[in-house]
Enzyme design. Structure first.
Site, PDB file in Angstrom:
ATOM      1  CG  ASP A 298      -3.019   9.925  -3.482  1.00 19.35           C
ATOM      2  OD1 ASP A 298      -3.508  10.763  -3.369  1.00 19.35           O
ATOM      3  OD2 ASP A 298      -3.308   9.145  -3.664  1.00 19.35           O
TER       4      ASP A 298
ATOM      5  NE  ARG B 232       0.139   1.836   3.570  1.00 21.06           N
ATOM      6  CZ  ARG B 232       0.562   2.692   3.698  1.00 21.06           C
ATOM      7  NH1 ARG B 232       2.486   2.528   3.682  1.00 21.06           N
ATOM      8  NH2 ARG B 232       0.637   3.656   3.474  1.00 21.06           N
ATOM      9  N   GLY B 233       0.130   2.423  -0.425  1.00 17.36           N
ATOM     10  CA  GLY B 233       1.019   3.828  -0.638  1.00 17.36           C
ATOM     11  C   GLY B 233       1.119   3.838  -2.008  1.00 17.36           C
TER      12      GLY B 233
ATOM     13  CD  GLN C  24      -3.235   3.653   6.968  1.00 12.76           C
ATOM     14  OE1 GLN C  24      -3.612   3.851   7.802  1.00 12.76           O
ATOM     15  NE2 GLN C  24      -3.901   3.432   5.384  1.00 12.76           N
TER      16      GLN C  24
END
Length: 473
Positions: A244, A51-52, A203
């Protein structure tokens, strides 16, 4: 450890397969997953094994190569049609991931623009996937070093806040926001990191904390709702978050909403780290480097299970030196009144306050005087009105309920008004916030109200006794 050698890579190419850190297992255990097929890579992205945004882009690039390798044809047109299906499979995993679509588009563009045989296209696709990974790693290192240059020049060692996980695990390595933090640690400009837990997937608590522990970077995990509190208390020198999607005016769609609009006291800075495309592995487990600051609500999402070891409930900033002796005296008095005597055979303790309450009138009078002394000393130390009022209410409740025989003394033993009040004093002295301080008239009025309560406590039992005697005669 302040080495720049980063050994956390969420996606690596080993031999003829991709190897991913299984991020769903962190921080309780460390595991890797070998990926040999594009379908397995799609599933890994979908289930957040990886993820990320940047890390997903790297994984998608390798997924495209794996899919290309599976296509058994030497015809260029047939190969490209099948590769489009692989691309569509990967696109459907995370429809909102910008880097995912960017990496897929770049791999497709490379395939279409490459001349030569299908075998040559496949080889170039693998080289392109490796290039995407290397470019992102270099970009993250550049973000870290550039971000370091715009951090506040003072103090010499900074306390930084971050949200979610924008570190090595979310990128090809090093990280964007956490890359800035790594660079600060490398240059000895970092004192501590505060990491928001980041609900609902945690997270920050699971991944950012794990990364920092792996590199021995001091980290404190806080509940999301504590971020503004920590900033308002002047505990944070700067906020570094990843994103992002970054608009031309600097606004972000995600990543810093929790911390927006609440700038740190004292002129702290907020910086964002993100790659241009968006707009070796180590063992798991948390250790004693992590301290936890949280509210009881965190128990309902199993934070107590996640941080079963080395948990510190609260962090306290040091009180101003010239007031520390006074605070120590008040703490000792509160301990004497509320918590000095252990009850044999139990884990409970009581002070002399409920014991004094066993003596009608005079005992409650003495207890009230000692409690009022703590309030008066708090006034002299500059505690604001609102806190003094809360302290007065605590004492009033303790005293008024204490007039009830037996039950009142049991209440005193559990209420511990004096310890509550000393905690309020310390909390306010630790805070740099400018609040309205109380004046002499206010404290006289407050103490007068407490004296009135003393009179009530003294008179009420006498009236009750007199009425009882009159009734039996």
């Amino acid at each position: 450890m302040t080495s720049t050698d980063n050994q956390i890579y969420p996606v690596v190419w080993q031999g003829d397969r991709a190897v991913l850190i299984d991020q769903t297992q962190l921080p309780n255990s460390f595991a890797v997953v070998g990926i040999n097929r594009s379908e397995d890579m799609a599933e890994a992205i979908r289930t957040m094994i990886v993820r990320g945004a940047p890390a997903i882009g790297v994984a998608a690039a390798y997924g495209m190569y794996l899919g290309a390798r599976e296509i058994d044809t030497s015809d260029r047109e047939t190969f490209l049609k099948q590769l489009e299906k692989v691309a569509q499979l990967l696109r459907q995993t995370r429809p909102t991931a910008v880097n995912l679509f960017w990496a897929i588009s770049r791999m497709l563009k490379t395939a279409y623009e490459t001349l030569g045989s299908v075998a040559e296209i496949k080889a170039i696709l693998l080289d392109t996937a490796k290039s995407i990974q290397l470019e992102d790693l270099q970009t993250c290192q550049a973000i870290g070093d550039h971000g370091l240059s715009v951090l506040p020049p003072e103090p010499a060692q900074l306390t930084l806040l971050t949200h979610c996980n924008a570190g090595s695990l979310a990128t090809a390595g090093y990280g964007t926001a956490l890359g800035v933090i790594r660079s600060a640690w490398r240059e000895k400009r970092l004192l501590r990191v505060y990491a928001d837990e980041t609900r609902p997937r945690l997270q920050g608590a699971k991944l950012t904390a794990w990364e920092c522990v792996e590199e021995e970077i001091p980290v404190t995990v806080i509940a999301d709702g504590m971020a503004a509190h920590c900033m308002n208390r002047g505990m944070i020198d700067g906020v570094v978050v990843g994103a992002d999607r970054i608009a031309a005016n600097g606004e972000t769609e995600q990543g810093e909403k929790q911390n927006r609009g609440v700038p740190p006291v004292g002129g702290g800075n907020r910086n964002r780290g993100g790659p241009p495309s968006g707009g070796g592995n180590r063992g798991g487990g948390l250790s004693a480097y992590v301290t936890i600051l949280f509210r009881k609500s965190c128990f309902f999402i199993n934070l107590a299970c996640i941080f079963a070891q080395d948990m510190i409930i609260m962090i306290k900033q040091p009180t101003t030196n010239n007031q520390q002796p006074q605070v120590d005296r008040l703490r000792s008095l509160a301990h004497l009144l509320d918590d000095a005597i252990p009850i044999p055979g139990t884990n409970y303790r009581v002070g002399i306050d409920p014991i004094l309450g066993l003596f009608p009138a005079i005992g409650d009078y003495l207890g009230m005087i000692l409690s009022a002394y703590i309030v008066f000393q708090a006034f002299r130390m500059g505690v604001p009105k609102e806190t003094l009022l809360r302290m007065g209410v605590n004492v009033a409740i303790d005293t008024l309920v204490g007039i009830v025989p037996i039950l009142g003394d049991l209440f005193d033993a559990g209420w511990k008004a004096n310890q509550k009040n000393v905690a309020l004093v310390e909390s306010n002295l630790d805070s740099p916030e400018s609040r309205q301080k109380s004046d002499l008239g206010f404290i006289l009025l407050l103490l007068g109200a407490l004296v009135l309560a003393i009179v009530v406590i003294t008179v009420v039992p006498l009236i009750i006794i007199a009425l009882f005697l009159q009734a039996i005669n």
